[in-house]
Scaffold this active site. Sequence first.
Site, PDB file in Angstrom:
ATOM      1  N   HIS A 184       0.833  -1.215   0.000  1.00 62.27           N
ATOM      2  CA  HIS A 184       0.000   0.000   0.000  1.00 62.27           C
ATOM      3  C   HIS A 184       0.863   1.259   0.000  1.00 62.27           C
ATOM      4  CE1 HIS A 184      -4.093  -1.723   0.383  1.00 62.27           C
ATOM      5  NE2 HIS A 184      -3.377  -2.769   0.744  1.00 62.27           N
ATOM      6  N   SER A 221      -5.240 -10.366 -12.231  1.00 62.14           N
ATOM      7  CA  SER A 221      -5.821  -9.330 -13.112  1.00 62.14           C
ATOM      8  C   SER A 221      -4.740  -8.598 -13.888  1.00 62.14           C
ATOM      9  CB  SER A 221      -6.641  -8.296 -12.346  1.00 62.14           C
ATOM     10  OG  SER A 221      -6.869  -8.640 -11.042  1.00 62.14           O
ATOM     11  N   ASP A 268       1.507  -3.954  -9.620  1.00 58.48           N
ATOM     12  CA  ASP A 268       1.260  -5.280 -10.198  1.00 58.48           C
ATOM     13  C   ASP A 268       1.500  -5.290 -11.704  1.00 58.48           C
ATOM     14  OD1 ASP A 268       0.515  -5.577  -7.617  1.00 58.48           O
ATOM     15  OD2 ASP A 268      -1.614  -5.882  -8.007  1.00 58.48           O
ATOM     16  N   GLY A 270      -4.439 -12.682  -4.435  1.00 58.81           N
ATOM     17  CA  GLY A 270      -3.459 -11.623  -4.181  1.00 58.81           C
ATOM     18  C   GLY A 270      -2.155 -11.811  -4.933  1.00 58.81           C
ATOM     19  N   LEU A 271      -2.189 -12.591  -6.026  1.00 52.07           N
ATOM     20  CA  LEU A 271      -0.970 -12.793  -6.819  1.00 52.07           C
ATOM     21  C   LEU A 271      -1.079 -12.122  -8.189  1.00 52.07           C
ATOM     22  CD1 LEU A 271      -0.195 -16.522  -5.906  1.00 52.07           C
ATOM     23  CD2 LEU A 271       0.756 -14.456  -4.880  1.00 52.07           C
ATOM     24  N   SER A 272      -2.019 -11.183  -8.289  1.00 47.64           N
ATOM     25  CA  SER A 272      -2.146 -10.323  -9.479  1.00 47.64           C
ATOM     26  C   SER A 272      -2.549 -11.042 -10.745  1.00 47.64           C
ATOM     27  CB  SER A 272      -0.840  -9.554  -9.728  1.00 47.64           C
ATOM     28  OG  SER A 272      -0.599  -8.735  -8.660  1.00 47.64           O
ATOM     29  N   GLU A 277      -7.467  -0.557 -15.319  1.00 47.46           N
ATOM     30  CA  GLU A 277      -8.071  -1.007 -14.060  1.00 47.46           C
ATOM     31  C   GLU A 277      -8.712   0.161 -13.301  1.00 47.46           C
ATOM     32  OE1 GLU A 277      -6.156  -4.326 -12.593  1.00 47.46           O
ATOM     33  OE2 GLU A 277      -7.102  -4.239 -10.632  1.00 47.46           O
ATOM     34  N   ASP A 332       2.397   1.961  -3.164  1.00 47.33           N
ATOM     35  CA  ASP A 332       2.521   2.358  -4.584  1.00 47.33           C
ATOM     36  C   ASP A 332       1.666   3.570  -4.922  1.00 47.33           C
ATOM     37  OD1 ASP A 332       0.146   0.786  -4.521  1.00 47.33           O
ATOM     38  OD2 ASP A 332       0.672  -0.407  -6.306  1.00 47.33           O
ATOM     39  N   TYR A 346      -9.972  -2.156   0.589  1.00 44.10           N
ATOM     40  CA  TYR A 346      -8.802  -1.557  -0.071  1.00 44.10           C
ATOM     41  C   TYR A 346      -9.006  -0.041  -0.264  1.00 44.10           C
ATOM     42  CZ  TYR A 346      -5.075  -0.927  -3.561  1.00 44.10           C
ATOM     43  OH  TYR A 346      -3.966  -0.492  -4.258  1.00 44.10           O
TER      44      TYR A 346
HETATM   45  C1  GAF Z   1      -2.958  -4.567  -4.848  1.00 48.55           C
HETATM   46  C2  GAF Z   1      -2.915  -3.361  -5.781  1.00 48.55           C
HETATM   47  F1  GAF Z   1      -3.332  -3.726  -7.025  1.00 48.55           F
HETATM   48  C3  GAF Z   1      -1.515  -2.764  -5.839  1.00 48.55           C
HETATM   49  O1  GAF Z   1      -1.522  -1.604  -6.624  1.00 48.55           O
HETATM   50  C4  GAF Z   1      -0.994  -2.448  -4.429  1.00 48.55           C
HETATM   51  O2  GAF Z   1      -1.594  -1.296  -3.909  1.00 48.55           O
HETATM   52  C5  GAF Z   1      -1.179  -3.653  -3.503  1.00 48.55           C
HETATM   53  O3  GAF Z   1      -2.513  -4.166  -3.553  1.00 48.55           O
HETATM   54  C6  GAF Z   1      -0.865  -3.324  -2.080  1.00 48.55           C
HETATM   55  O4  GAF Z   1       0.484  -3.083  -1.934  1.00 48.55           O
HETATM   56  O5  GAF Z   1      -2.171  -5.605  -5.335  1.00 48.55           O
END
Ligand code: GAF
Length: 384
Positions: A34, A127, A171, A123-125, A159, A36, A220
């Site tokens: 959190h 998307s 990500d 939580g491994l992106s 996004e 970025d 979030y």
């Molecule tokens: C998710 C978000 F997509 C990222 O941009 C980042 O904020 C992350 O949460 C938290 O570090 O993956």
Amino acid sequence: MHDPAKLRTMHRDRFAAEPKTFVAPGRVNLIGEHTDYAEGFVMPAAINFATLAAISPRTDGKIVIYSENYGEEKSFDASALPKKGSGHWSDYPLGVVSILAGEGHKIPGFSLTIWGDVPLGSGLSSSAAIEVATALAVLSLVGASYPGPKLARLCQRAENEFVGSSCGIMDQFISANGKENHALLLDCRDLSFKLAPIPDHVALVIANTMVKHSVAGGDYPTRRRESEAACAIIDSHRGNVPFLRDATLEDLDKWGSEMAPKSLMRARHVISENLRTVAASEALLRGDMKELGRLMTEAHHSYSQDFEGSCVEADAMVEFAQGLPGLIGARLTGGGFGGCTVNLVEQKDAEAFRHELGRRYMAKFGISPEIHICHASGGAHQID
Ligand code: GAF
């Protein structure tokens, strides 16, 4: 595991056309959570779970997207693209198409097959991997290409603006720019980055709590707002603090009493996390795994206690890792409220670690967690 040959066959069988194929990886974040969207620092690595995309042109002006994971096909008119998502899985690839169209690319009809093995909602992106793979595929179709950082920014915009989730750039950036066997320290302000080799003797053990994670969900954006409210108070006093990246722990000593208690906690996490992330990259660069592990532990506590971004299961998964042979450091990774922990573990101990961690988690929650021994992989690219 993702298999490009199978993807090509799948695409040929469905669309009777020879595709070009692309791959984009998911990621694990070693530290910097959190930070970025506060224009701070993150240190993720791309992993060996990825999304594949196969694309071929069409002559009927349609954009037809098939997801093997969802077993569903969606069709759109290339000359009348929606401007906003509809809460469907196709928002992610379509959002990218819409942003590229907005950038002035004339988008022709095409067929796209996407298929991935990044666990969804963990939580491994997954998307970001879909977005980046789609972007490469569509850009190749229109005969364009972008440098990795710009590609990442366009996918983040898809996004933010189309899907409607307020994520930062981490990500998409690591999916587009990752390097085999390296972690990447990213400065989210100017998108400059440094690569730090992950030593051969270290494994990335990713442990899925099996609790679903979502960036689009309410927690979030709430955390993001709370931390930004703290930033606004500091800025109102001394100016030049547009983002928490620009704030210090001393600012919190001075003006924290004016903040809502939760805002103060969120800001303390973000400000201290930025310091930890830079220190962690320096530790990794000089091969000081002990210090890296210590910073990861500290980061988890800050994420869990000040940011309240963890959950009972993730805290337990981190706790169960402590004291297991070979552990260097463990923490919850990604957007939070579920998903996976990342464990840096001595390679020689990784299998036993995986087994014992899974056993402890199962004994407590009665759920068998998926635990993967991964390595840092390269960023997105064309396969053929
Ligand atoms: C998710 C978000 F997509 C990222 O941009 C980042 O904020 C992350 O949460 C938290 O570090 O993956």
